[in-house]
Design an enzyme around this catalytic site. Structure first.
Site, short mmCIF file in Angstrom:
data_model
loop_
_atom_site.label_atom_id
_atom_site.label_comp_id
_atom_site.label_asym_id
_atom_site.label_seq_id
_atom_site.Cartn_x
_atom_site.Cartn_y
_atom_site.Cartn_z
N TYR A 1 0.88 -1.34 0.03
CA TYR A 1 0.00 0.06 0.00
C TYR A 1 0.92 1.37 0.04
O TYR A 1 1.95 1.26 0.31
CB TYR A 1 -0.97 -0.12 1.35
CG TYR A 1 -0.33 0.52 2.58
CD1 TYR A 1 0.67 -0.79 3.31
CD2 TYR A 1 -0.48 1.57 3.11
CE1 TYR A 1 1.31 -0.28 4.34
CE2 TYR A 1 0.34 1.84 4.35
CZ TYR A 1 0.99 0.85 4.87
OH TYR A 1 1.63 1.23 6.00
N ARG B 1 7.80 4.02 -4.96
CA ARG B 1 8.04 3.10 -3.84
C ARG B 1 6.94 2.04 -3.99
O ARG B 1 7.07 0.74 -3.48
CB ARG B 1 7.90 3.55 -2.47
CG ARG B 1 8.41 2.86 -1.33
CD ARG B 1 8.42 3.63 0.21
NE ARG B 1 7.23 4.15 0.26
CZ ARG B 1 6.83 4.87 1.46
NH1 ARG B 1 7.71 5.42 2.28
NH2 ARG B 1 5.80 5.62 1.64
N ARG C 1 -7.53 -20.85 -1.09
CA ARG C 1 -6.69 -20.49 -0.05
C ARG C 1 -5.37 -21.57 -0.23
O ARG C 1 -5.70 -22.92 0.18
CB ARG C 1 -7.22 -20.58 1.24
CG ARG C 1 -6.43 -20.03 2.28
CD ARG C 1 -7.00 -19.76 3.59
NE ARG C 1 -6.00 -19.32 4.83
CZ ARG C 1 -4.88 -20.13 5.33
NH1 ARG C 1 -4.85 -21.41 4.89
NH2 ARG C 1 -4.29 -19.56 6.26
N HIS D 1 -0.78 -21.01 0.62
CA HIS D 1 0.26 -19.98 1.09
C HIS D 1 0.96 -19.87 -0.23
O HIS D 1 1.27 -18.60 -0.53
CB HIS D 1 1.01 -20.64 2.00
CG HIS D 1 0.44 -20.77 3.16
ND1 HIS D 1 -0.62 -21.45 3.76
CD2 HIS D 1 0.90 -19.94 4.59
CE1 HIS D 1 -0.97 -21.26 5.07
NE2 HIS D 1 -0.18 -20.08 5.57
N LYS E 1 6.54 -1.99 2.10
CA LYS E 1 5.23 -1.33 2.64
C LYS E 1 4.24 -2.36 2.38
O LYS E 1 3.25 -2.07 1.62
CB LYS E 1 5.09 -0.03 1.72
CG LYS E 1 4.29 0.97 2.72
CD LYS E 1 4.28 2.43 2.47
CE LYS E 1 3.25 3.26 3.10
NZ LYS E 1 3.44 3.28 4.47
N GLU F 1 12.48 2.42 14.16
CA GLU F 1 11.31 3.14 13.73
C GLU F 1 10.18 3.43 14.59
O GLU F 1 9.85 2.71 15.48
CB GLU F 1 11.00 3.31 12.15
CG GLU F 1 10.39 1.97 12.18
CD GLU F 1 10.15 1.67 10.70
OE1 GLU F 1 9.98 2.61 9.63
OE2 GLU F 1 9.77 0.46 10.12
N LEU G 1 11.24 1.27 7.29
CA LEU G 1 10.70 1.72 5.82
C LEU G 1 11.50 2.78 5.53
O LEU G 1 11.79 3.85 6.42
CB LEU G 1 9.26 2.22 6.13
CG LEU G 1 8.66 2.45 4.46
CD1 LEU G 1 8.50 1.14 3.64
CD2 LEU G 1 7.14 3.29 4.67
N1 PMP Z 1 7.91 3.66 8.83
C1 PMP Z 1 6.57 3.20 8.91
C2 PMP Z 1 6.46 1.76 9.54
C3 PMP Z 1 5.39 3.56 8.46
O1 PMP Z 1 4.30 3.05 8.40
C4 PMP Z 1 5.52 4.96 7.73
C5 PMP Z 1 4.36 5.57 7.30
N2 PMP Z 1 3.72 4.92 5.95
C6 PMP Z 1 6.86 5.57 7.69
C7 PMP Z 1 7.97 4.94 8.29
C8 PMP Z 1 6.95 7.06 7.22
O2 PMP Z 1 6.97 6.68 5.66
P1 PMP Z 1 6.40 8.04 4.85
O3 PMP Z 1 7.18 8.97 5.34
O4 PMP Z 1 6.87 7.57 3.60
O5 PMP Z 1 5.07 8.32 4.99
#
Ligand code: PMP
Length: 282
Positions: free
Chosen positions: A31, A50, A98, A100, A145, A177, A201
């Site tokens: 997403y 991305r 279904r 995997h 993501k 993070e 991310l």
């Molecule tokens: N880390 C994670 C785990 C996230 O879910 C997000 C938000 N999508 C971010 C960092 C920040 O990413 P962005 O600046 O691209 O929104």
């Protein structure tokens, strides 16, 4: 309100999704969220790029070109007359009995996009927020993501149950993070943030902030730091598409600096605001 369902703009009632959609059953999809300022998408190219990179990493082939996707998102925003808010979009590997392993016969990926109108969280920008240390229990491909957000969900819930806005996740000692944000500490005029490895991310807002640091003359070290180092920072903040630059003024019982948003953080907020203005003027 209209929703993009595959390549069509439809009313929500018209959408039917399979109970065996692999996104629903396995979180087998990816997403993006793009912020809309004055009806314009901020850093749209980066987000679309991305999206395709995440798809590639899970071997999912998006059945549109980047330009077509951009146009579809643009039309969706226009159709819903969104001025300020965001657009959410996701794609799953589609529906199949279904099992995997990837389906052997060709399945159609299922794409959904919708808009949400909303104000920017100015109060958070001004006051800052509190955060809570939470052990990072997520998988080792946090660079994707992915729709698998259970680790992030549990981290955020733990933080919010403790009256905090965000989780400061750490693997062992190392701060990684937030539950849905990237994290930064500033110590003696140097900004520290976890390098873009598989453990975080690579945030689009993070990339904007890296360039703003150059602009305002704040040296950056993309180096990880420990939880002990985190609470000893002069300033701390989080970033994301929706949180932009949000000061973190306390982690657990430790006040960061004076317990108010720091000066470098304020400068970054101002520089970020200027980037938004660049988008919306012309
Ligand atoms: N880390 C994670 C785990 C996230 O879910 C997000 C938000 N999508 C971010 C960092 C920040 O990413 P962005 O600046 O691209 O929104």
């Amino acid at each position: 309100t209209t929703i993009l369902w595959n390549d069509r703009l439809v009313k929500e009632e018209e959408i039917h999704l399979s109970v065996e959609d692999r996104g629903y059953q396995f979180g087998d999809g990816i997403y993006e969220v793009i912020k809309i300022y004055s009806s314009l998408m901020f850093t749209v190219t980066e987000h679309i790029d991305r999206f395709y990179e995440s798809a590639d990493k899970i071997k999912l082939v998006i059945p549109y070109t980047k330009d077509v996707l951009h146009k579809m998102l643009y039309d969706l925003i226009e159709d819903n007359q969104i001025v300020d808010g965001h657009v959410y979009f996701q794609i799953t590997r589609g529906s199949s009995p279904r099992a995997h392993a990837f389906p052997t016969t060709a399945t159609e990926p299922v794409f959904i996009a919708y808009t949400v109108a909303g104000e920017r969280p100015f109060e958070h920008f001004e006051q800052g927020v509190k955060a809570k240390f939470v052990e990072d229990i997520r998988w080792l491909r946090c660079d994707i993501k992915s729709l698998n957000l259970l680790g992030n969900v549990l981290a955020k819930e733990t933080a919010q149950q403790a009256g905090c806005f965000e989780a400061v996740q750490h693997r062992g000692d190392i701060v990684t993070e937030g539950s849905s944000s990237n994290l930064y500490g500033i110590k003696d005029g140097v900004l520290y943030t976890h390098p873009t490895t598989n453990l975080i991310l690579n945030g689009i807002t993070r990339r904007v902030i890296m360039s703003l640091c150059v602009e305002i003359g704040l040296p950056v070290k993309e180096e990880s730091f420990t939880t002990d180092q985190a609470v000893a920072m002069d300033e701390f903040f989080m970033s994301s598409t929706s949180a932009e630059v949000t000061p973190i003024i306390q982690i657990d019982d430790y006040k960061i600096g004076k317990g108010t948003p720091g000066e470098w953080t304020r400068k970054l907020q101002a520089a970020f605001e200027a980037r938004i203005q660049q988008l919306v003027t012309f």
